[in-house]
Design an enzyme around this catalytic site. Structure first.
Site, PDB file in Angstrom:
ATOM      1  N   GLU A 277       0.827  -1.214   0.000  1.00  0.00           N
ATOM      2  CA  GLU A 277       0.000   0.000   0.000  1.00  0.00           C
ATOM      3  C   GLU A 277       0.860   1.263   0.000  1.00  0.00           C
ATOM      4  O   GLU A 277       0.756   2.087   0.907  1.00  0.00           O
ATOM      5  CB  GLU A 277      -0.894   0.025   1.243  1.00  0.00           C
ATOM      6  CG  GLU A 277      -1.763  -1.194   1.419  1.00  0.00           C
ATOM      7  CD  GLU A 277      -2.461  -1.220   2.776  1.00  0.00           C
ATOM      8  OE1 GLU A 277      -2.168  -0.364   3.645  1.00  0.00           O
ATOM      9  OE2 GLU A 277      -3.297  -2.103   2.973  1.00  0.00           O
ATOM     10  N   GLY A 279       1.939   4.969  -0.578  1.00  0.00           N
ATOM     11  CA  GLY A 279       1.284   6.244  -0.867  1.00  0.00           C
ATOM     12  C   GLY A 279       2.352   7.258  -1.219  1.00  0.00           C
ATOM     13  O   GLY A 279       2.544   7.641  -2.369  1.00  0.00           O
ATOM     14  N   CYS A 346      -2.387  33.291   9.989  1.00  0.00           N
ATOM     15  CA  CYS A 346      -2.042  33.873  11.307  1.00  0.00           C
ATOM     16  C   CYS A 346      -1.597  32.819  12.300  1.00  0.00           C
ATOM     17  O   CYS A 346      -2.291  32.580  13.307  1.00  0.00           O
ATOM     18  CB  CYS A 346      -3.228  34.568  11.929  1.00  0.00           C
ATOM     19  SG  CYS A 346      -4.201  35.461  10.829  1.00  0.00           S
ATOM     20  N   GLU A 347      -0.527  32.158  12.026  1.00  0.00           N
ATOM     21  CA  GLU A 347       0.058  31.183  12.942  1.00  0.00           C
ATOM     22  C   GLU A 347       1.576  31.275  12.760  1.00  0.00           C
ATOM     23  O   GLU A 347       2.050  31.319  11.628  1.00  0.00           O
ATOM     24  CB  GLU A 347      -0.349  29.741  12.577  1.00  0.00           C
ATOM     25  CG  GLU A 347      -1.818  29.444  12.586  1.00  0.00           C
ATOM     26  CD  GLU A 347      -2.371  29.093  13.961  1.00  0.00           C
ATOM     27  OE1 GLU A 347      -1.581  28.778  14.883  1.00  0.00           O
ATOM     28  OE2 GLU A 347      -3.604  29.156  14.108  1.00  0.00           O
TER      29      GLU A 347
HETATM   30  N1  LLP Z   1      -1.693   2.000   4.488  1.00  0.00           N
HETATM   31  C1  LLP Z   1      -2.248   2.471   5.614  1.00  0.00           C
HETATM   32  C2  LLP Z   1      -3.166   1.625   6.359  1.00  0.00           C
HETATM   33  C3  LLP Z   1      -1.935   3.769   6.057  1.00  0.00           C
HETATM   34  O1  LLP Z   1      -2.480   4.230   7.179  1.00  0.00           O
HETATM   35  C4  LLP Z   1      -1.044   4.575   5.293  1.00  0.00           C
HETATM   36  C5  LLP Z   1      -0.684   5.922   5.742  1.00  0.00           C
HETATM   37  C6  LLP Z   1      -0.504   4.029   4.119  1.00  0.00           C
HETATM   38  C7  LLP Z   1      -0.846   2.742   3.745  1.00  0.00           C
HETATM   39  C8  LLP Z   1       0.431   4.805   3.240  1.00  0.00           C
HETATM   40  O2  LLP Z   1       1.610   5.151   3.868  1.00  0.00           O
HETATM   41  P1  LLP Z   1       2.817   5.784   3.010  1.00  0.00           P
HETATM   42  O3  LLP Z   1       3.263   4.753   2.014  1.00  0.00           O
HETATM   43  O4  LLP Z   1       2.279   6.981   2.323  1.00  0.00           O
HETATM   44  O5  LLP Z   1       3.843   6.118   3.997  1.00  0.00           O
HETATM   45  N2  LLP Z   1       0.389  12.764   6.948  1.00  0.00           N
HETATM   46  C9  LLP Z   1       1.624  12.057   7.232  1.00  0.00           C
HETATM   47  C10 LLP Z   1       1.560  10.609   6.816  1.00  0.00           C
HETATM   48  C11 LLP Z   1       0.393   9.834   7.418  1.00  0.00           C
HETATM   49  C12 LLP Z   1       0.327   8.428   6.896  1.00  0.00           C
HETATM   50  C13 LLP Z   1      -0.962   7.783   7.267  1.00  0.00           C
HETATM   51  N3  LLP Z   1      -1.136   6.451   6.809  1.00  0.00           N
HETATM   52  C14 LLP Z   1       2.770  12.800   6.550  1.00  0.00           C
HETATM   53  O6  LLP Z   1       2.542  13.810   5.901  1.00  0.00           O
HETATM   54  O7  LLP Z   1       3.933  12.397   6.690  1.00  0.00           O
END
Ligand code: LLP
Length: 416
Positions: A277, A279, A346-347
């Site tokens: 998975e 992202g 404003c932060e």
């Molecule tokens: N699978 C699940 C169940 C997840 O919760 C996530 C990310 C992914 C896959 C994908 O993870 P990746 O490959 O993108 O690392 N907002 C934070 C990241 C939060 C990730 C949440 N879950 C940031 O900007 O670093």
């Protein structure tokens, strides 16, 4: 400068896939997310190549960037989707992804979301608690269906990353605790509308050391053994996302091949299809946030500020995780200066860079905030009455609008 084939200078001007970004800003205005389609596709292909030896199914984690055009670009290459809510499921379906190529996560799915997923016919629902399993059984029973379920295990592995994005630790809310597995297996025997088809984990995000995956995968393989010894036929083995990217050229990410070298030998020949998975790995470096310098000012202690027209409402990562994003001047300058690049919100946490050596661009000129493809637009907000920016996708030397800039009317459209 970040090493990217897709964003590079030509004749002193930053370009995306060879297209000048000053021209793109002129056409579409700022702030503006500029997405390179080729970058998305090439990251997906690099991921696929690294794990080619395994029978696997890659489900892009839509939460990183859920723009319909991003989902479509990846789906066209054969990528599936991991969604985390009814809204993300809606987006994936709307982008034309077939439901049997969508898996659904989420530590707190509502009954409506479970019903939506079951009625849509998603491949797997990943359950995170005993109570959720009971809820899935209830809803599936009511609909006359048998739900195809994976259980998300909390492997109790603390991956070293920012504390807000580590998820595989027993301190965190995610997954089912190993002590509960006996009860969970029992539920699959007693509840008529559940079919256990997969095992799942996700230990966090932006993880540099493959050993965390090795430790957690070993735990999940142990669960696979237990499940099989109880007679369950497990088809899917989901090891989540979290693979890292380079934000700061001084801190290059571990190449994806290093993860594959460790994981492929552990996972081949297990008689399951591995689900990944990713992202961030796919989306993060596909996009820059273009912003114009509104004002420059210097205070009495000699601090220099570049006040730009984008802010934490468009990219909250520096404020939330102290994360580094490269900031480049779209028109290259000979001279550089140490400055804070700050937004209009404003932060005090509304900044992209602090005390950073950057090109000494002038008021009215453009900056590009790099690595703004994952967890940027999707974490945006209307705080301070800010309008969500437009998004464009560059493909083959042409920029196309893939999200319109929000209007003032849209800001209030749901209010009575
Ligand atoms: N699978 C699940 C169940 C997840 O919760 C996530 C990310 C992914 C896959 C994908 O993870 P990746 O490959 O993108 O690392 N907002 C934070 C990241 C939060 C990730 C949440 N879950 C940031 O900007 O670093």
């Amino acid at each position: 400068m970040l090493d990217s084939h897709f964003f590079s200078y030509a004749d002193g001007t930053l370009c995306c896939e060879g297209l000048r970004l000053d021209g793109v800003a002129e056409q579409f205005g700022t702030p503006l997310y500029v997405i390179s389609r080729q970058s998305l596709v090439s990251q997906f292909k690099a991921f696929e190549a690294a794990f080619a030896a395994l029978p696997h199914f890659t489900c892009y984690s839509v939460k990183a960037n859920f723009n319909l055009s991003v989902i479509r670009a990846l789906a066209a290459e054969g990528c599936g989707c991991d969604v985390n809510s009814g809204g993300e499921l809606y987006r994936a379906l709307k982008a034309g992804v077939s439901p049997d190529r969508i898996i659904m996560a989420g530590v707190g799915k509502s009954e409506q979301e479970i019903e939506y997923a079951l009625n849509s016919g998603v491949l797997l629902l990943k359950a995170e608690s005993v109570s959720e399993l009971r809820a899935i059984d209830r809803v599936a029973g009511r609909l006359g269906k048998v739900a195809s379920v994976a259980i998300r295990i909390n492997p109790n592995v603390t991956a070293e990353t920012h504390p807000y994005i580590t998820t595989g630790d027993s301190k965190e809310k995610f997954g089912i605790d190993e002590a509960e597995l006996g009860e969970v297996f029992g539920l699959f025997r007693s509840l008529p509308s559940l079919a256990l088809q997969g095992l799942d984990m996700h230990i966090g995000s932006q993880i540099f050391d493959p050993e965390y995956y090795v430790a957690a995968t070993q735990k999940l393989l142990d669960v696979l053994d237990s499940a099989r010894s109880l007679g369950f036929d497990i088809k899917w083995f989901d090891i989540g996302g979290g693979f890292p990217v380079t934000y700061d050229p001084q801190k290059p990410a571990t190449p994806i091949e290093r993860f594959a070298e460790k994981l492929v030998p552990m996972l081949e020949g297990q008689g399951v299809t591995i689900i990944f998975e990713p992202g961030r790995f796919i989306a993060a470096n596909s996009t820059v946030l273009l912003t114009r310098i509104l004002y420059k000012k210097r205070n009495h202690v000699g601090k220099e500020f570049f006040i730009v027209d984008a802010g934490m409402t468009e990219l909250i990562r520096p404020a939330l995780y102290q994360s580094h994003h490269e900031v480049l001047s779209v028109t290259r300058r000979e001279e550089s200066v140490v400055a804070d690049v700050v937004g209009p919100v404003c932060e005090s946490s509304d900044f992209f860079a602090r005390q950073r050596m950057i090109d000494n661009a002038s008021e009215g000129e453009l900056l590009a905030v790099l690595s703004s493809g994952a967890y940027a637009a999707v974490m945006g907000s209307n705080y301070n009455g800010r309008l969500r920016p437009a998004e464009v996708m560059v493909d083959g030397g042409e920029a196309k609008l893939v999200r319109q800039r929000e209007s003032y009317e849209q800001l209030v459209q749901n209010e009575i």
